[in-house]
Design a protein around this motif. Structure first.
Motif, mmCIF file in Angstrom:
data_model
loop_
_atom_site.group_PDB
_atom_site.id
_atom_site.type_symbol
_atom_site.label_atom_id
_atom_site.label_comp_id
_atom_site.label_asym_id
_atom_site.label_seq_id
_atom_site.Cartn_x
_atom_site.Cartn_y
_atom_site.Cartn_z
ATOM 1 N N UNK A 102 0.806 -1.186 0.174
ATOM 2 C CA UNK A 102 -0.030 0.093 0.013
ATOM 3 C C UNK A 102 0.831 1.254 0.107
ATOM 4 N N UNK A 103 0.660 2.243 -1.027
ATOM 5 C CA UNK A 103 1.489 3.401 -1.231
ATOM 6 C C UNK A 103 1.067 4.735 -0.979
ATOM 7 N N UNK A 108 -3.036 9.601 4.111
ATOM 8 C CA UNK A 108 -2.488 8.567 5.063
ATOM 9 C C UNK A 108 -1.105 7.718 4.911
ATOM 10 N N UNK A 109 -0.277 8.530 5.109
ATOM 11 C CA UNK A 109 1.039 8.081 4.879
ATOM 12 C C UNK A 109 1.440 6.969 6.403
ATOM 13 N N UNK A 110 0.720 7.318 7.466
ATOM 14 C CA UNK A 110 0.848 6.265 8.453
ATOM 15 C C UNK A 110 -0.494 5.466 8.581
ATOM 16 N N UNK A 111 -0.432 4.212 8.710
ATOM 17 C CA UNK A 111 -1.282 3.339 8.781
ATOM 18 C C UNK A 111 -2.446 3.725 9.887
ATOM 19 N N UNK A 112 -1.760 4.162 11.099
ATOM 20 C CA UNK A 112 -2.808 4.338 12.207
ATOM 21 C C UNK A 112 -3.780 5.503 11.809
ATOM 22 N N UNK A 118 -11.094 5.494 9.283
ATOM 23 C CA UNK A 118 -12.065 4.547 8.882
ATOM 24 C C UNK A 118 -12.974 3.980 10.129
ATOM 25 N N UNK A 119 -12.383 3.925 11.313
ATOM 26 C CA UNK A 119 -13.024 3.489 12.340
ATOM 27 C C UNK A 119 -14.514 4.388 13.179
ATOM 28 N N UNK A 120 -14.167 5.638 12.385
ATOM 29 C CA UNK A 120 -15.309 6.842 12.795
ATOM 30 C C UNK A 120 -16.329 6.685 11.767
ATOM 31 N N UNK A 151 1.119 -2.834 4.925
ATOM 32 C CA UNK A 151 0.032 -2.158 5.354
ATOM 33 C C UNK A 151 -1.416 -2.267 5.347
ATOM 34 N N UNK A 152 -1.679 -2.981 4.199
ATOM 35 C CA UNK A 152 -3.154 -3.607 4.160
ATOM 36 C C UNK A 152 -3.338 -4.634 5.375
#
Length: 224
Positions: A102-103, A108-112, A118-120, A151-152
């Motif tokens: 994932x690039x 979203x350069x950081x997965x977190x 997405x979680x919201x 990352x995925x």
């Protein structure tokens, strides 16, 4: 992804078969955020066929980048056409399909950061699965750790989703498991007989009133 085209289409077909018989829409978008932001193809719906899925897939073109996180964001937030059909009171399942890492580097350069966004969405009724290159030590065909979908995998693990080796000959079992995550609950059978006036139902930590209780079979039935 051209080498996986047949399995992609078979996987889409398996997902369509595994979804509920009504009340779903399945969009196929590019992993390139620019393509995703301009996609104006109506999603697949119950009753559509393999040929319909193939036509939508063939319309994607050949995007130069694999940035699934940014693509999902651009489609959901900045694509005007998507706003005309997406139901924001419905549960959401994203299935990433990629044979590269994932690039995303815009949103979203950081997965977190992707996980937090997405979680919201959808009041937390979101699900995630991935069909990706696994590490060469366990993959059926990937020979380069550089191509791992790490990352995925990290994001999918956070949401407790299904991960399928893109090299697997048949994705149908994994795709069906992913689809089952959004199977709607119509009722819940209770384990013990309750004091009826004391019953409280919470959905995603919010008190809910769209239900009725039947003492005949000790079951909560949802009215929505």
């Amino acid at each position: 992804m051209n080498t996986h085209q047949t399995r992609v289409l078979d996987g889409i077909s398996a997902m369509m078969a595994a979804l509920p018989t009504t009340n779903w829409r399945l969009a196929i978008i590019s992993a390139d955020s620019n393509y995703a932001a301009s996609n104006n193809v109506f999603p697949l719906v119950p009753g559509d066929t393999y040929a319909d899925a193939e036509a939508v897939y063939n319309n994607l073109g050949c995007p130069p980048r694999e940035e699934g996180f940014d693509a999902a964001y651009e489609y959901m937030v900045n694509n005007a056409y998507a706003q005309t059909w997406m139901r924001y009171d419905a549960a959401l399942l994203i299935v990433f399909v990629s044979d590269e890492e994932e690039q995303s580097d815009a949103h979203f350069p950081v997965v977190g950061d992707f996980i937090d966004w997405y979680s919201h969405e959808r009041n937390g009724s979101v699900f995630l699965s991935s069909i990706i290159n696994l590490d060469p030590t366990i993959s059926l065909c990937n020979t380069s750790a550089y191509m791992n979908g790490d990352r995925y995998e990290e994001a999918t693990d956070y949401f407790g989703g299904i991960i399928v080796d893109i090299c697997a000959e048949d994705w149908s079992a994994g795709v069906a498991d992913a689809s089952n995550q959004i199977e709607p609950y119509e009722y819940l059978e209770l384990t013990y007989v309750p004091i009826e006036e004391s019953i409280r139902v919470f959905i995603n930590a919010s008190l809910n009133y769209d239900w009725s209780y039947s003492d005949a079979d000790n079951t909560i039935y949802f009215t929505v």
